[in-house]
Design an enzyme around this catalytic site. Structure first.
Site, PDB file in Angstrom:
ATOM      1  N   ASP A  33       0.736  -1.169  -0.081  1.00 49.22           N
ATOM      2  CA  ASP A  33       0.242  -0.208   0.005  1.00 49.22           C
ATOM      3  C   ASP A  33       0.835   1.083   0.027  1.00 49.22           C
ATOM      4  O   ASP A  33       1.858   1.267   0.799  1.00 49.22           O
ATOM      5  CB  ASP A  33      -1.085  -0.014   1.193  1.00 49.22           C
ATOM      6  CG  ASP A  33      -1.992   1.130   1.035  1.00 49.22           C
ATOM      7  OD1 ASP A  33      -3.210   0.244   1.093  1.00 49.22           O
ATOM      8  OD2 ASP A  33      -1.924   2.139   0.916  1.00 49.22           O
ATOM      9  N   ILE A  34       0.575   2.236  -0.942  1.00 58.19           N
ATOM     10  CA  ILE A  34       1.451   3.352  -1.022  1.00 58.19           C
ATOM     11  C   ILE A  34       1.256   4.533   0.091  1.00 58.19           C
ATOM     12  O   ILE A  34       1.897   5.245   0.292  1.00 58.19           O
ATOM     13  CB  ILE A  34       1.589   4.023  -2.345  1.00 58.19           C
ATOM     14  CG1 ILE A  34      -0.064   4.476  -2.896  1.00 58.19           C
ATOM     15  CG2 ILE A  34       2.280   3.554  -3.280  1.00 58.19           C
ATOM     16  CD1 ILE A  34      -0.016   5.454  -4.026  1.00 58.19           C
ATOM     17  N   GLN A  96     -14.430   2.650   1.287  1.00 52.77           N
ATOM     18  CA  GLN A  96     -13.789   2.290   0.063  1.00 52.77           C
ATOM     19  C   GLN A  96     -13.500   3.306  -0.805  1.00 52.77           C
ATOM     20  O   GLN A  96     -14.217   3.999  -1.439  1.00 52.77           O
ATOM     21  CB  GLN A  96     -14.433   0.813  -0.674  1.00 52.77           C
ATOM     22  CG  GLN A  96     -13.512   0.353  -1.726  1.00 52.77           C
ATOM     23  CD  GLN A  96     -14.473  -0.724  -2.579  1.00 52.77           C
ATOM     24  OE1 GLN A  96     -15.657  -1.271  -2.182  1.00 52.77           O
ATOM     25  NE2 GLN A  96     -13.765  -1.395  -3.244  1.00 52.77           N
ATOM     26  N   HIS A 102     -10.234  -5.466  -2.563  1.00 59.47           N
ATOM     27  CA  HIS A 102      -9.166  -5.837  -2.199  1.00 59.47           C
ATOM     28  C   HIS A 102      -9.077  -5.898  -0.607  1.00 59.47           C
ATOM     29  O   HIS A 102      -9.914  -5.593   0.195  1.00 59.47           O
ATOM     30  CB  HIS A 102      -7.970  -4.821  -2.443  1.00 59.47           C
ATOM     31  CG  HIS A 102      -8.757  -3.360  -1.993  1.00 59.47           C
ATOM     32  ND1 HIS A 102      -9.586  -2.643  -2.778  1.00 59.47           N
ATOM     33  CD2 HIS A 102      -8.372  -2.768  -0.896  1.00 59.47           C
ATOM     34  CE1 HIS A 102      -9.744  -1.685  -2.148  1.00 59.47           C
ATOM     35  NE2 HIS A 102      -9.114  -1.598  -1.050  1.00 59.47           N
ATOM     36  N   PHE A 103      -8.290  -6.794   0.037  1.00 61.07           N
ATOM     37  CA  PHE A 103      -7.919  -7.140   1.367  1.00 61.07           C
ATOM     38  C   PHE A 103      -6.658  -6.426   1.734  1.00 61.07           C
ATOM     39  O   PHE A 103      -5.558  -6.696   1.285  1.00 61.07           O
ATOM     40  CB  PHE A 103      -7.614  -8.766   1.424  1.00 61.07           C
ATOM     41  CG  PHE A 103      -9.157  -9.536   1.069  1.00 61.07           C
ATOM     42  CD1 PHE A 103      -9.989  -9.666   1.977  1.00 61.07           C
ATOM     43  CD2 PHE A 103      -9.254  -9.686  -0.298  1.00 61.07           C
ATOM     44  CE1 PHE A 103     -11.252 -10.460   1.627  1.00 61.07           C
ATOM     45  CE2 PHE A 103     -10.302 -10.419  -0.755  1.00 61.07           C
ATOM     46  CZ  PHE A 103     -11.325 -10.571   0.302  1.00 61.07           C
ATOM     47  N   HIS A 104      -6.961  -5.760   2.896  1.00 60.50           N
ATOM     48  CA  HIS A 104      -5.645  -5.132   3.638  1.00 60.50           C
ATOM     49  C   HIS A 104      -5.206  -5.854   4.678  1.00 60.50           C
ATOM     50  O   HIS A 104      -5.991  -6.480   5.508  1.00 60.50           O
ATOM     51  CB  HIS A 104      -6.235  -3.699   4.451  1.00 60.50           C
ATOM     52  CG  HIS A 104      -6.658  -2.544   3.530  1.00 60.50           C
ATOM     53  ND1 HIS A 104      -5.858  -1.581   3.164  1.00 60.50           N
ATOM     54  CD2 HIS A 104      -7.941  -2.556   2.773  1.00 60.50           C
ATOM     55  CE1 HIS A 104      -6.732  -0.759   2.331  1.00 60.50           C
ATOM     56  NE2 HIS A 104      -7.961  -1.371   2.262  1.00 60.50           N
TER      57      HIS A 104
HETATM   58  P1  AMP Z   1      -9.748   1.202   0.165  1.00 55.98           P
HETATM   59  O1  AMP Z   1      -9.895   2.526   0.757  1.00 55.98           O
HETATM   60  O2  AMP Z   1     -10.208   0.129   1.206  1.00 55.98           O
HETATM   61  O3  AMP Z   1     -10.261   0.972  -1.096  1.00 55.98           O
HETATM   62  O4  AMP Z   1      -8.153   1.073   0.237  1.00 55.98           O
HETATM   63  C1  AMP Z   1      -7.381   1.579  -1.104  1.00 55.98           C
HETATM   64  C2  AMP Z   1      -6.074   1.598  -0.935  1.00 55.98           C
HETATM   65  O5  AMP Z   1      -5.252   1.610  -1.819  1.00 55.98           O
HETATM   66  C3  AMP Z   1      -5.648   2.470   0.399  1.00 55.98           C
HETATM   67  O6  AMP Z   1      -5.044   2.270   1.493  1.00 55.98           O
HETATM   68  C4  AMP Z   1      -4.695   3.554  -0.452  1.00 55.98           C
HETATM   69  O7  AMP Z   1      -3.465   3.822   0.228  1.00 55.98           O
HETATM   70  C5  AMP Z   1      -3.994   2.329  -1.453  1.00 55.98           C
HETATM   71  N1  AMP Z   1      -3.666   2.672  -2.793  1.00 55.98           N
HETATM   72  C6  AMP Z   1      -4.202   3.631  -3.518  1.00 55.98           C
HETATM   73  N2  AMP Z   1      -3.420   4.002  -4.728  1.00 55.98           N
HETATM   74  C7  AMP Z   1      -2.371   2.989  -4.616  1.00 55.98           C
HETATM   75  C8  AMP Z   1      -1.556   2.538  -5.410  1.00 55.98           C
HETATM   76  N3  AMP Z   1      -1.243   3.148  -6.860  1.00 55.98           N
HETATM   77  N4  AMP Z   1      -0.532   1.450  -5.162  1.00 55.98           N
HETATM   78  C9  AMP Z   1      -0.756   1.145  -3.873  1.00 55.98           C
HETATM   79  N5  AMP Z   1      -1.550   1.073  -3.133  1.00 55.98           N
HETATM   80  C10 AMP Z   1      -2.623   2.530  -3.427  1.00 55.98           C
END
Ligand code: AMP
Length: 137
Positions: A33-34, A96, A102-104
């Site tokens: 995650d960035i 979201q 996706h799974f964190h």
């Molecule tokens: P959600 O809010 O559950 O949809 O989580 C999306 C996640 O994706 C967040 O934790 C962001 O920090 C992460 N994210 C957004 N853009 C990117 C990217 N280009 N690469 C990796 N993680 C990302």
């Protein structure tokens, strides 16, 4: 729900934008995650186009959770973490922000995690953590 194939994770899956990958197979991808909520925050996604958990075919859900477990074990081993928060947000109303399911995996406590998708992490630090996780896989 209609799948938006221009979402960021769809672009990552097509190789149109970069990601710091830790694991990939025919059906799933795991990457860092960035905007990590803790060091080692990793995302696991199925490759099938599905917006939320509710859109995910059952066999993809079953397969993906096995990869979630595999990556969680690697995080635990690599980072010597004591606990991992598994988080899954389905729908904008839940917070979201990327419309591809996706799974964190957040190696932290629910009480200590940083704010969600709020601040870019240090890329070099994230890459170093990814290397450790990859080696533990
Ligand atoms: P959600 O809010 O559950 O949809 O989580 C999306 C996640 O994706 C967040 O934790 C962001 O920090 C992460 N994210 C957004 N853009 C990117 C990217 N280009 N690469 C990796 N993680 C990302």
């Amino acid at each position: 729900m209609t799948y938006d194939n221009q979402n960021i994770f769809a672009k990552i899956l097509r190789g149109e934008i970069p990601a710091i990958k830790v694991y990939e197979d025919e059906r799933t991808l795991a990457f860092m995650d960035i905007m990590p909520q803790a060091d080692g925050h990793t995302l696991v996604i199925p490759k099938v186009p599905a917006t939320t958990l509710l859109d995910l075919p059952a066999d993809d859900a079953a397969y993906t959770i096995q990869i979630v477990q595999k990556v969680a074990r690697a995080i635990e081993k690599a980072l010597d973490t004591k606990g991992i928060v598994l988080m899954q947000l389905s729908g904008e109303a839940a917070g979201q922000t990327v419309p591809h399911v996706h799974f964190h995996l957040v190696p932290s406590s629910i009480h200590d995690m940083r704010q969600h998708a709020a601040q870019m992490g240090d890329q070099d630090k994230i890459k170093a953590l990814a290397e450790k996780i990859k080696q533990a896989l």
